[in-house]
Write a protein that holds these residues in place. Structure first.
Motif, mmCIF file in Angstrom:
data_model
loop_
_atom_site.group_PDB
_atom_site.id
_atom_site.type_symbol
_atom_site.label_atom_id
_atom_site.label_comp_id
_atom_site.label_asym_id
_atom_site.label_seq_id
_atom_site.Cartn_x
_atom_site.Cartn_y
_atom_site.Cartn_z
ATOM 1 N N ASN A 530 -25.196 -76.452 55.219
ATOM 2 C CA ASN A 530 -25.421 -77.349 56.564
ATOM 3 C C ASN A 530 -25.463 -75.998 57.733
ATOM 4 O O ASN A 530 -25.682 -74.809 58.365
ATOM 5 N N ASP A 531 -23.579 -74.841 57.503
ATOM 6 C CA ASP A 531 -23.385 -74.668 58.187
ATOM 7 C C ASP A 531 -24.191 -72.812 57.295
ATOM 8 O O ASP A 531 -24.217 -72.081 58.704
ATOM 9 N N ARG A 534 -27.714 -72.915 59.833
ATOM 10 C CA ARG A 534 -27.394 -72.864 61.210
ATOM 11 C C ARG A 534 -26.977 -71.069 61.076
ATOM 12 O O ARG A 534 -27.497 -70.990 62.216
ATOM 13 N N ARG A 537 -29.553 -69.116 60.668
ATOM 14 C CA ARG A 537 -30.474 -69.911 62.399
ATOM 15 C C ARG A 537 -30.056 -68.376 63.362
ATOM 16 O O ARG A 537 -30.963 -67.743 64.081
#
Length: 554
Positions: A530-531, A534, A537
């Motif tokens: 998930n990190d 991010r 992104r």
């Protein structure tokens, strides 16, 4: 023969004559009364006639025989009988017939002087004699004198009459200035006395003694610590407040003057000093500032040695700290060492801590230790200019940053403070140090190296390798733009796939269940994914706005 007798007298007897008494005539009263009056006047003249005295004057100007009178408080006491030159021809002898009532005043304490128009400074006396003529004034003096008939007259009126209340005092000074006889004594701008005269020292060396008289009740204001100062002339000063002109009075401008104020200091018992007795001697100061400075009892002697210019530094100048006066300068003297030939200026000062410190804050015995601490912290003495117009200077105590370490030394009872050049001399010394450092720099060699560096840089820029490198850099930037465009196109798809993967992993974990090590490791891996998503992104957004960051960095 019978014919010789009167008729009817035949006997021939001689008749007896009859006498007739005469009455007293009124006419005789006139000479009798005249004789009585003359006798009375003669008796009165003899009984009212006083002694004949002799008064010696330098000149008989304004005196007339038979007309000039001797007066005391406008009461006639005698008349000039005759005037003649003395045997030595140095003065005149005036013989005066006094009245009988004045006989008891003729003692060796009596004084005589001629009252005539006089101009003394700003005062004019004796104007009443312009029309009536001069007369001889008399002051009987104190009681208890010896009877005499020879006197030496005064050439000027005495400053004090015998019946005038007050006391005389003595002032000690090194110079009179414009002080003269008759100069006024001021107390809070009120004339309370006058200068009687002065006495020069033997052989002209030593202080001058000035005799003054202070009227009652102002003489009761004089204390043993009272200070007098000279207010003669005009005092002109140029300071931070601008030009200041001080004039005590017109009379003080022309004839000089002395002023005093009562002391406000009290002793340990909170009582005023004792009242000054008659003939007490006081010091006469040159100005009110000097008199005020003399009232400070605590004095710490200081000495500093300077090797810079001390122009405008004189005795009586100010000793300041942060612009506030804390003492006075006592002496400025040039000293030369005969062994080495080195010269310096010795400045002796007095620190007066009572100007700024209270004994309850800093005890007197702790001031020496306080000065040593301040010198260790960078306290230095330097000459500072007070006025650029007048050239006046003073000694200023200031803290110098990064000062050379120094300690307080003793020179007898005086503490020696380290000195440092100040004012224009300090600025010139600083500029001299800077100029010496600049002169020590190899400016010629630095210029040659700079020219060589510019020549090599110009050759390097114009070389074929530099041109080829710039062309390759331009191609790289173009390729970077293409890569950035592709990344912007494919990045959303990559992120969507990662989201699907995360959702599938979550569903697997939910179906698997249980609190096992595998589940905990898998959850940790999902958080890391998930990190990472991010971060990708953020990287995509940054490259979208700054594509050149791939080469130049952030």
């Amino acid at each position: 023969m019978n014919d010789d007798f009167p008729p009817g007298n035949s006997s021939g007897d001689v008749p007896q004559a009859q006498t007739r008494r005469y009455r007293f005539s009124v006419v005789w009263l006139v000479p009798i009364v005249a004789i009585i009056i003359a006798g009375y006047l003669g008796w009165r003249g003899l009984t009212g006639r006083g002694p004949l005295i002799v008064i010696s004057f330098d000149t008989a100007d304004g005196l007339t025989s038979g007309q000039t009178e001797v007066k005391n408080k406008a009461v006639p006491l005698g008349t000039v009988d005759s005037i003649r030159l003395s045997d030595d021809l140095h003065h005149v002898e005036v013989r005066v017939r006094m009245t009988a009532a004045a006989g008891r005043m003729l003692t060796d304490h009596a004084r005589f002087w001629v009252v005539r128009p006089r101009i003394n400074g700003a005062s004019v006396t004796g104007l009443e004699t312009v029309m009536s003529g001069a007369y001889i004034a008399m002051d009987a003096g104190e009681a208890g004198g010896h009877y005499t008939t020879r006197f030496t007259g005064l050439e000027s009126p005495p400053g004090v009459r015998s019946d005038q209340p007050g006391h005389t005092y003595t002032l000690i000074t090194q110079s009179l200035g414009s002080l003269g006889q008759g100069a006024p004594i001021f107390f809070r701008d009120v004339v309370v006395g006058e200068v009687l005269g002065y006495t020069m020292p033997p052989e002209g060396r030593g202080p001058i003694k000035v005799q003054i008289f202070v009227q009652a009740p102002y003489d009761s204001y004089l204390r043993s610590t009272t200070r007098f100062w000279n207010v003669s002339g005009v005092q002109v000063g140029l300071g931070p407040g601008g030009l200041k002109v001080k004039l005590q009075s017109l009379q003080a401008l022309l004839s000089g003057g002395v002023a005093f104020d009562p002391p406000d200091e009290r002793n340990e018992k909170n009582t005023l000093p004792p009242t000054a007795g008659p003939d007490t001697a006081f010091q006469l100061y040159d100005s009110a500032e000097e008199a005020n400075s003399a009232g400070y009892r605590q004095r710490i002697p200081l000495v500093t040695y300077l090797t810079s210019s001390v122009t405008g530094l004189t005795k009586g100048g100010r000793l300041t700290m942060f612009g506030i006066q804390v003492g006075m300068i006592d002496d400025v003297k040039l000293q030369v060492d005969p062994a080495t030939g080195k010269a310096h200026v010795r400045v002796a000062m007095e620190l007066q801590p009572e100007r700024v410190l209270d004994n309850r804050q800093v005890p007197p015995d702790a001031l020496a230790g306080l000065l040593r601490m301040q010198v260790a912290s960078g306290l230095r003495a330097s000459v500072q200019s007070t006025s650029m117009l007048t050239g006046e200077s003073e000694i200023g105590l200031s803290f110098v940053k990064n000062a050379t370490p120094a300690q307080v030394e003793m020179e007898g009872d005086a503490m020696v403070l380290p000195g440092q050049a100040g004012g224009m001399s300090g600025i010139m010394d600083s500029l001299s140090v800077v100029s010496d450092k600049i002169a020590a720099m190899p400016l010629t060699q630095m210029g040659e190296n700079l020219n060589s560096l510019l020549a090599h840089a110009d050759a390097r820029i114009n070389s074929p390798d530099t041109k080829q490198a710039l062309t390759a850099l331009r191609s790289s930037l173009q390729n970077l733009q293409v890569i950035s465009h592709d990344a912007r196109t494919e990045m959303p798809q990559l992120l969507t796939g990662m989201d699907k993967t995360l959702k599938s992993a979550n569903s697997v974990l939910s179906s698997y269940g249980g609190d096992t090590d595998f589940q905990r490791n898998l959850q940790q891996m999902m958080l890391q994914l998930n990190d990472a998503a991010r971060s990708l992104r953020f990287l995509s957004d940054f490259l979208t706005h700054h594509p050149s960051a791939l080469i130049t960095g952030r």
